[in-house]
Design a protein around this motif. Structure first.
Motif, PDB file in Angstrom:
ATOM      1  N   UNK A  65     -50.721   2.050  12.749  1.00 52.21           N
ATOM      2  CA  UNK A  65     -50.395   2.319  11.348  1.00 52.21           C
ATOM      3  C   UNK A  65     -49.828   1.062  10.683  1.00 52.21           C
ATOM      4  N   UNK A  66     -48.922   0.392  11.371  1.00 57.84           N
ATOM      5  CA  UNK A  66     -48.287  -0.785  10.790  1.00 57.84           C
ATOM      6  C   UNK A  66     -49.301  -1.899  10.545  1.00 57.84           C
ATOM      7  N   UNK A  67     -50.188  -2.141  11.507  1.00 60.25           N
ATOM      8  CA  UNK A  67     -51.168  -3.222  11.357  1.00 60.25           C
ATOM      9  C   UNK A  67     -52.168  -2.889  10.244  1.00 60.25           C
ATOM     10  N   UNK A  68     -52.542  -1.613  10.114  1.00 62.61           N
ATOM     11  CA  UNK A  68     -53.392  -1.214   8.991  1.00 62.61           C
ATOM     12  C   UNK A  68     -52.675  -1.525   7.675  1.00 62.61           C
ATOM     13  N   UNK A  95     -50.608  -3.935   7.196  1.00 62.12           N
ATOM     14  CA  UNK A  95     -50.702  -5.383   6.988  1.00 62.12           C
ATOM     15  C   UNK A  95     -52.049  -5.726   6.359  1.00 62.12           C
ATOM     16  N   UNK A  96     -53.106  -5.096   6.827  1.00 67.06           N
ATOM     17  CA  UNK A  96     -54.422  -5.302   6.218  1.00 67.06           C
ATOM     18  C   UNK A  96     -54.411  -4.913   4.747  1.00 67.06           C
ATOM     19  N   UNK A 147     -61.517  -1.259   6.688  1.00 65.46           N
ATOM     20  CA  UNK A 147     -62.079  -2.300   7.555  1.00 65.46           C
ATOM     21  C   UNK A 147     -61.110  -2.641   8.677  1.00 65.46           C
ATOM     22  N   UNK A 148     -59.830  -2.767   8.344  1.00 63.07           N
ATOM     23  CA  UNK A 148     -58.831  -3.051   9.370  1.00 63.07           C
ATOM     24  C   UNK A 148     -58.764  -1.952  10.407  1.00 63.07           C
ATOM     25  N   UNK A 149     -58.775  -0.710   9.944  1.00 69.36           N
ATOM     26  CA  UNK A 149     -58.704   0.427  10.867  1.00 69.36           C
ATOM     27  C   UNK A 149     -59.914   0.466  11.795  1.00 69.36           C
TER      28      UNK A 149
END
Length: 268
Positions: free
Chosen positions: A149-152, A154-155, A172-174
């Motif tokens: 969730x956190x990295x998404x 960031x995207x 796209x990030x997910x």
């Protein structure tokens, strides 16, 4: 305020509702179309504030599911982790949005050529992501781990640049991080709620002293139009993505980007 301005606000509101949740950049479309229509809003607030209408569309369509999550919070750990995951995903955009607000509104929002460029580049990236063979490990948004969730989130920050697309960046990030297409689009729905509400509240606060009654009327028109159009998109998008993927949106971005460059060359 003349009839043409009211008509422009109505058209822009419909465009906002139709494009907010698909990966084509609603802000990019609004700014580019507004440029060619000659539509100018005070502090570029119209383009931000009418997005809340589209968010209201999600709340309307997802009201039952949101209520179930809220009721389950005291007793269901999965529900608590899901809400925490959405808040974690929202955090990066909240921090960067506040820090870079002035630069985004006064520099990035004022560059139609940049918007055309990001629409084109984003279209090619989305086309590449849609075509590569990915093996999904996460197919239910309720089961997304917190780190994912956190990295998404960031995207999502890439969408501070108009034309990138908030939903496009998160989807796209997910997908690159191991989700399937349907749940990636659905997570983008949920993440849009705090993100757009936060953007609405902060932009309204920053421009509270410069907005006029005419501005409020135009925003109200755009708000209602974006809500109605957004309801239709939210109801049908997940099934469309499951059947057709994201390639149609990628091609649309490329067409709009090229048309935008042609328009800038011909009329400035």
């Amino acid at each position: 305020m003349d009839g043409q301005t009211i008509f422009d606000a109505l058209v822009l509101g419909i465009v906002e509702g139709l494009t907010e949740f698909i990966p084509v950049s609603s802000t990019g479309h609004l700014l580019l179309l507004g440029h060619f229509l000659g539509f100018e809003s005070t502090g570029k607030t119209f383009e931000v504030l009418i997005q809340l209408g589209a968010i209201l569309a999600i709340l309307t369509v997802y009201a039952g599911r949101l209520w179930k999550i809220a009721v389950a919070l005291p007793s269901d750990q999965n529900a608590r982790l899901f809400v925490l995951g959405i808040l974690l995903a929202f955090l990066p955009a909240a921090v960067i949005g506040v820090m870079a607000h002035k630069f985004i509104k006064e520099v990035l929002f004022e560059s139609p050529a940049l918007i055309c460029t990001t629409l084109l580049l984003g279209g090619f990236v989305l086309l590449w992501v849609d075509k590569i063979e990915l093996k999904p490990r996460y197919t239910n948004v309720m089961d997304y781990p917190l780190w994912l969730c956190f990295v998404i989130g960031v995207f999502q920050c890439l969408a501070m640049v108009p034309g990138v697309s908030r939903s496009g960046a998160t989807i796209a990030g997910a997908l690159l991080l191991g989700t399937d297409k349907r749940s990636a689009a659905e997570f983008s729905f949920f993440l849009a709620m705090p993100t757009m509400v936060g953007a609405f509240a902060y932009d309204l606060f920053k421009n509270r002293d410069v907005l006029s009654a005419d501005d409020a009327t135009l925003i109200a028109i755009g708000f209602v139009a974006s809500f109605i159009a957004g309801v239709f998109v939210v109801r049908g998008l997940l099934d469309f993505v499951s059947r057709h993927g994201f390639a149609p949106f990628a091609y649309w971005r490329i067409i709009v980007g090229l048309a935008g460059f042609a328009g800038l060359y011909l009329v400035g």
